[in-house]
Design a protein around this motif. Structure first.
Motif, PDB file in Angstrom:
ATOM      1  N   GLN A  72       1.075  -1.209   0.092  1.00  0.00           N
ATOM      2  CA  GLN A  72      -0.295   0.103   0.162  1.00  0.00           C
ATOM      3  C   GLN A  72       0.622   0.931  -0.240  1.00  0.00           C
ATOM      4  O   GLN A  72       0.349   2.490  -0.166  1.00  0.00           O
ATOM      5  CB  GLN A  72      -1.133  -0.390   0.962  1.00  0.00           C
ATOM      6  N   GLY A  73       2.124   0.976   0.655  1.00  0.00           N
ATOM      7  CA  GLY A  73       2.956   2.065   0.626  1.00  0.00           C
ATOM      8  C   GLY A  73       2.927   3.668   1.638  1.00  0.00           C
ATOM      9  O   GLY A  73       2.681   4.697   1.183  1.00  0.00           O
ATOM     10  N   ASN A  74       1.503   3.487   2.161  1.00  0.00           N
ATOM     11  CA  ASN A  74       1.588   4.206   3.546  1.00  0.00           C
ATOM     12  C   ASN A  74       2.738   5.284   4.485  1.00  0.00           C
ATOM     13  O   ASN A  74       2.348   6.109   4.440  1.00  0.00           O
ATOM     14  CB  ASN A  74       0.029   3.860   4.423  1.00  0.00           C
ATOM     15  N   ALA A  75       3.831   3.572   4.351  1.00  0.00           N
ATOM     16  CA  ALA A  75       4.808   4.344   5.155  1.00  0.00           C
ATOM     17  C   ALA A  75       5.432   5.533   4.123  1.00  0.00           C
ATOM     18  O   ALA A  75       5.970   7.176   4.158  1.00  0.00           O
ATOM     19  CB  ALA A  75       6.170   3.107   5.513  1.00  0.00           C
ATOM     20  N   LEU A 103      18.686   2.424  -2.838  1.00  0.00           N
ATOM     21  CA  LEU A 103      17.839   2.965  -3.516  1.00  0.00           C
ATOM     22  C   LEU A 103      16.747   2.833  -2.131  1.00  0.00           C
ATOM     23  O   LEU A 103      15.477   3.382  -2.476  1.00  0.00           O
ATOM     24  CB  LEU A 103      16.668   1.407  -2.440  1.00  0.00           C
ATOM     25  N   MET A 104      17.748   3.785  -1.164  1.00  0.00           N
ATOM     26  CA  MET A 104      17.008   4.747   0.368  1.00  0.00           C
ATOM     27  C   MET A 104      16.853   6.711  -0.665  1.00  0.00           C
ATOM     28  O   MET A 104      17.834   6.438  -1.491  1.00  0.00           O
ATOM     29  CB  MET A 104      19.012   4.629   0.752  1.00  0.00           C
ATOM     30  N   GLN A 105      15.799   6.575  -0.125  1.00  0.00           N
ATOM     31  CA  GLN A 105      15.427   8.054  -0.851  1.00  0.00           C
ATOM     32  C   GLN A 105      16.013   8.970   0.362  1.00  0.00           C
ATOM     33  O   GLN A 105      15.012   8.493   1.511  1.00  0.00           O
ATOM     34  CB  GLN A 105      13.911   8.364  -1.315  1.00  0.00           C
ATOM     35  N   LYS A 106      16.289  10.123   0.487  1.00  0.00           N
ATOM     36  CA  LYS A 106      15.869  11.257   1.542  1.00  0.00           C
ATOM     37  C   LYS A 106      14.734  11.242   1.828  1.00  0.00           C
ATOM     38  O   LYS A 106      14.158  12.672   1.153  1.00  0.00           O
ATOM     39  CB  LYS A 106      17.457  12.469   1.856  1.00  0.00           C
ATOM     40  N   SER A 107      14.526  11.835   2.728  1.00  0.00           N
ATOM     41  CA  SER A 107      13.052  12.121   3.240  1.00  0.00           C
ATOM     42  C   SER A 107      13.178  13.315   3.606  1.00  0.00           C
ATOM     43  O   SER A 107      14.239  14.171   4.220  1.00  0.00           O
ATOM     44  CB  SER A 107      12.089  11.483   4.603  1.00  0.00           C
ATOM     45  N   PRO A 108      12.337  14.853   3.252  1.00  0.00           N
ATOM     46  CA  PRO A 108      12.364  15.619   3.846  1.00  0.00           C
ATOM     47  C   PRO A 108      11.685  16.451   4.772  1.00  0.00           C
ATOM     48  O   PRO A 108      12.181  17.790   5.063  1.00  0.00           O
ATOM     49  CB  PRO A 108      11.192  16.705   2.243  1.00  0.00           C
ATOM     50  N   HIS A 109      11.632  15.281   5.913  1.00  0.00           N
ATOM     51  CA  HIS A 109      11.052  15.344   6.404  1.00  0.00           C
ATOM     52  C   HIS A 109      12.383  16.067   8.047  1.00  0.00           C
ATOM     53  O   HIS A 109      12.100  16.852   9.477  1.00  0.00           O
ATOM     54  CB  HIS A 109      10.226  14.307   7.650  1.00  0.00           C
ATOM     55  N   ALA A 110      13.683  15.205   7.550  1.00  0.00           N
ATOM     56  CA  ALA A 110      14.359  15.585   8.820  1.00  0.00           C
ATOM     57  C   ALA A 110      15.592  15.176   8.089  1.00  0.00           C
ATOM     58  O   ALA A 110      15.477  14.815   7.049  1.00  0.00           O
ATOM     59  CB  ALA A 110      14.157  14.543   9.310  1.00  0.00           C
ATOM     60  N   GLU A 111      16.666  15.643   8.122  1.00  0.00           N
ATOM     61  CA  GLU A 111      18.351  15.882   7.362  1.00  0.00           C
ATOM     62  C   GLU A 111      18.751  13.911   7.175  1.00  0.00           C
ATOM     63  O   GLU A 111      19.046  13.554   6.383  1.00  0.00           O
ATOM     64  CB  GLU A 111      19.448  16.456   8.642  1.00  0.00           C
ATOM     65  N   ARG A 112      18.825  13.428   8.437  1.00  0.00           N
ATOM     66  CA  ARG A 112      18.831  11.854   8.670  1.00  0.00           C
ATOM     67  C   ARG A 112      18.369  10.971   8.233  1.00  0.00           C
ATOM     68  O   ARG A 112      18.397   9.724   9.243  1.00  0.00           O
ATOM     69  CB  ARG A 112      19.868  12.525   9.803  1.00  0.00           C
ATOM     70  N   LEU A 113      16.809  11.057   8.270  1.00  0.00           N
ATOM     71  CA  LEU A 113      16.093   9.947   7.644  1.00  0.00           C
ATOM     72  C   LEU A 113      15.478   9.744   5.951  1.00  0.00           C
ATOM     73  O   LEU A 113      15.166  10.623   5.548  1.00  0.00           O
ATOM     74  CB  LEU A 113      14.186  11.187   8.127  1.00  0.00           C
ATOM     75  N   PHE A 114      16.388   8.604   6.231  1.00  0.00           N
ATOM     76  CA  PHE A 114      15.560   7.760   5.328  1.00  0.00           C
ATOM     77  C   PHE A 114      14.427   6.385   4.671  1.00  0.00           C
ATOM     78  O   PHE A 114      14.312   5.405   5.675  1.00  0.00           O
ATOM     79  CB  PHE A 114      17.291   7.307   4.202  1.00  0.00           C
ATOM     80  N   CYS A 115      14.034   6.457   3.699  1.00  0.00           N
ATOM     81  CA  CYS A 115      13.409   5.781   3.280  1.00  0.00           C
ATOM     82  C   CYS A 115      13.645   5.070   2.259  1.00  0.00           C
ATOM     83  O   CYS A 115      13.993   5.406   0.613  1.00  0.00           O
ATOM     84  CB  CYS A 115      11.494   6.112   3.059  1.00  0.00           C
ATOM     85  N   ILE A 116      13.031   3.429   2.322  1.00  0.00           N
ATOM     86  CA  ILE A 116      13.085   2.094   0.831  1.00  0.00           C
ATOM     87  C   ILE A 116      11.764   2.309   0.769  1.00  0.00           C
ATOM     88  O   ILE A 116      11.109   2.002   1.167  1.00  0.00           O
ATOM     89  CB  ILE A 116      13.654   1.423   1.258  1.00  0.00           C
ATOM     90  N   PRO A 117      11.561   2.696  -0.548  1.00  0.00           N
ATOM     91  CA  PRO A 117       9.490   3.027  -0.381  1.00  0.00           C
ATOM     92  C   PRO A 117       8.679   1.804  -1.259  1.00  0.00           C
ATOM     93  O   PRO A 117       9.784   0.415  -1.692  1.00  0.00           O
ATOM     94  CB  PRO A 117       9.438   4.103  -1.649  1.00  0.00           C
ATOM     95  N   ALA A 118       7.681   1.536  -1.197  1.00  0.00           N
ATOM     96  CA  ALA A 118       7.043   0.029  -1.657  1.00  0.00           C
ATOM     97  C   ALA A 118       6.339   0.811  -2.200  1.00  0.00           C
ATOM     98  O   ALA A 118       5.920   2.128  -2.825  1.00  0.00           O
ATOM     99  CB  ALA A 118       6.460  -0.728  -0.493  1.00  0.00           C
ATOM    100  N   THR A 119       5.932  -0.304  -3.984  1.00  0.00           N
ATOM    101  CA  THR A 119       5.420   0.286  -5.017  1.00  0.00           C
ATOM    102  C   THR A 119       4.732  -0.788  -4.872  1.00  0.00           C
ATOM    103  O   THR A 119       4.693  -1.825  -4.797  1.00  0.00           O
ATOM    104  CB  THR A 119       6.375   0.562  -6.586  1.00  0.00           C
ATOM    105  N   ILE A 120       3.453  -0.460  -6.076  1.00  0.00           N
ATOM    106  CA  ILE A 120       2.940  -1.496  -6.588  1.00  0.00           C
ATOM    107  C   ILE A 120       3.432  -2.789  -7.231  1.00  0.00           C
ATOM    108  O   ILE A 120       3.200  -4.173  -6.763  1.00  0.00           O
ATOM    109  CB  ILE A 120       1.526  -1.234  -7.872  1.00  0.00           C
ATOM    110  N   ASP A 121       4.224  -2.955  -7.212  1.00  0.00           N
ATOM    111  CA  ASP A 121       5.419  -4.060  -8.052  1.00  0.00           C
ATOM    112  C   ASP A 121       5.691  -5.429  -6.651  1.00  0.00           C
ATOM    113  O   ASP A 121       5.226  -6.235  -6.818  1.00  0.00           O
ATOM    114  CB  ASP A 121       6.927  -3.694  -8.349  1.00  0.00           C
ATOM    115  N   LEU A 122       5.843  -4.607  -5.310  1.00  0.00           N
ATOM    116  CA  LEU A 122       5.672  -5.465  -4.353  1.00  0.00           C
ATOM    117  C   LEU A 122       4.519  -5.982  -4.290  1.00  0.00           C
ATOM    118  O   LEU A 122       4.907  -7.620  -3.567  1.00  0.00           O
ATOM    119  CB  LEU A 122       5.413  -4.553  -3.335  1.00  0.00           C
ATOM    120  N   ALA A 123       3.149  -5.740  -4.712  1.00  0.00           N
ATOM    121  CA  ALA A 123       2.009  -6.824  -4.636  1.00  0.00           C
ATOM    122  C   ALA A 123       1.992  -7.819  -4.792  1.00  0.00           C
ATOM    123  O   ALA A 123       1.673  -8.850  -4.348  1.00  0.00           O
ATOM    124  CB  ALA A 123       0.811  -6.209  -5.209  1.00  0.00           C
ATOM    125  N   GLY A 124       3.020  -8.582  -5.895  1.00  0.00           N
ATOM    126  CA  GLY A 124       3.124  -9.539  -6.713  1.00  0.00           C
ATOM    127  C   GLY A 124       3.780 -10.839  -5.943  1.00  0.00           C
ATOM    128  O   GLY A 124       4.521 -12.086  -6.316  1.00  0.00           O
TER     129      GLY A 124
END
Length: 322
Positions: A72-75, A103-124
């Motif tokens: 769902q990628g809510n995070a 794969l790490m993307q930097k979140s704009p919310h904090a200097e040292r906060l990163f996320c490896i996102p989920a996409t619809i590809d993960l569904a299967g």
């Protein structure tokens, strides 16, 4: 809080420090902590707790990576990172196509906060994983504590889907700790028994070092006897594993992801934001092996939520947990 500060003033000061980036840094853990946040029951505040704990720790100077394992990628949405179809994501991580660092993307919310996102590809991916070698260990094989530490990552939070399938199993095999959010409502412990049995099986066969280190009480409404009774039942059952800090019901907490924000960006002075700041500090001060609070752990204060409410947003006590 100093002896001369009222609770309202202390809450306002803390919110101001967070917004300005002046909040004192928390001590770094001795090694990277990999924590899976899991509960197959939906609506307990699992993803909400993942992103808000991550943001709170990052805003206190720690390096934090969120791995979104929920299709769902809510995070990913709450951390404001790109997770459109085709974006390199946790799917590529599971398939061993790309390294975590890439794969790490930097979140704009904090200097040292990163996320490896989920996409619809993960569904299967669960279907694909069935036919792969090391299907339960795909994530563990690409998450190395030393590699993560070299990237400045102190915490990894893995957000799981609301199920006990292969994605959740991979998250638990890769982690050292499990954090279980439990809502202070009817049927709070529904399904937790099955989750505990699954953790025990993973400990026996796949990851002996896995511990259920932390239980977090969410959606606490201090006006009701029910919340008090559920909290008491959970504390009696799990003991010191339960955080002293409880997360109150808060409409602000629910609204924040809709704006691509955590509660700390959306309303740093709200009761929810202050609770997650306290919970993050307490989590950082606990021994990963079942408790062991240090000085930075906040004192339990059952009246704090009611007091801080008047300093926050005057919000109604309504929340739909994610």
């Amino acid at each position: 809080m100093s002896d001369h500060e009222t609770p309202i003033f202390a809450a306002a000061r803390q919110a101001s420090e967070v917004l300005r980036g002046d909040a004192p840094a928390l001590p770094r853990p001795t090694e990277t902590r990999i924590i899976t946040i899991a509960n197959q029951k939906g609506g307990v505040g699992k993803t909400t707790s993942t992103v808000n704990l991550a943001a709170a720790l990052a805003m206190r100077g720690l390096g934090v990576l969120v791995i979104d394992m929920d299709p769902q990628g809510n995070a990913s949405t709450a951390l404001a990172v790109d997770h459109r179809e085709g974006t390199p994501s946790s799917y590529e991580l599971l398939m061993w196509e790309q390294a975590a660092e890439d794969l790490m993307q930097k979140s704009p919310h904090a200097e040292r906060l990163f996320c490896i996102p989920a996409t619809i590809d993960l569904a299967g991916s669960e279907i694909e994983l069935v036919g792969l070698d090391y299907r339960e260990r795909r994530l563990a094989e690409v998450l190395d504590k030393d590699d993560l530490a070299s990237l400045g990552i102190d915490y990894v939070f893995i957000d799981c889907p609301p199920s006990l399938g292969l994605l959740t199993v991979n998250a638990m095999v890769a982690a050292h700790e499990v954090l279980i959010p439990i809502q202070c409502e009817y049927y709070a412990l529904e399904g937790v028994g099955q989750l505990l049995r699954n953790v025990e099986l993973i400990q026996q066969h796949l990851n002996p070092s896995l511990d259920i280190s932390t239980i977090m009480l969410t959606m606490y409404d201090g006006r009701t006897k029910l919340a008090e009774q559920v909290a008491g039942e959970v504390r009696n059952h799990f003991g010191d594993r339960v955080l002293k800090t409880v997360i109150p019901r808060s409409v602000k907490v629910s609204e924040a992801p809709g704006f691509g924000m955590t509660i700390l960006q959306y309303d740093a002075g709200s009761r929810g934001a202050l609770a997650y700041l306290d919970a993050a500090r307490e989590l950082n001060g606990r021994d990963p092996r079942f408790g062991g609070d240090e000085d930075q752990t906040p004192d339990a204060d059952p009246d704090r939520d009611a007091t801080v409410a008047s300093a926050g947003d005057g919000e109604s006590n309504v929340e739909d947990g994610r």
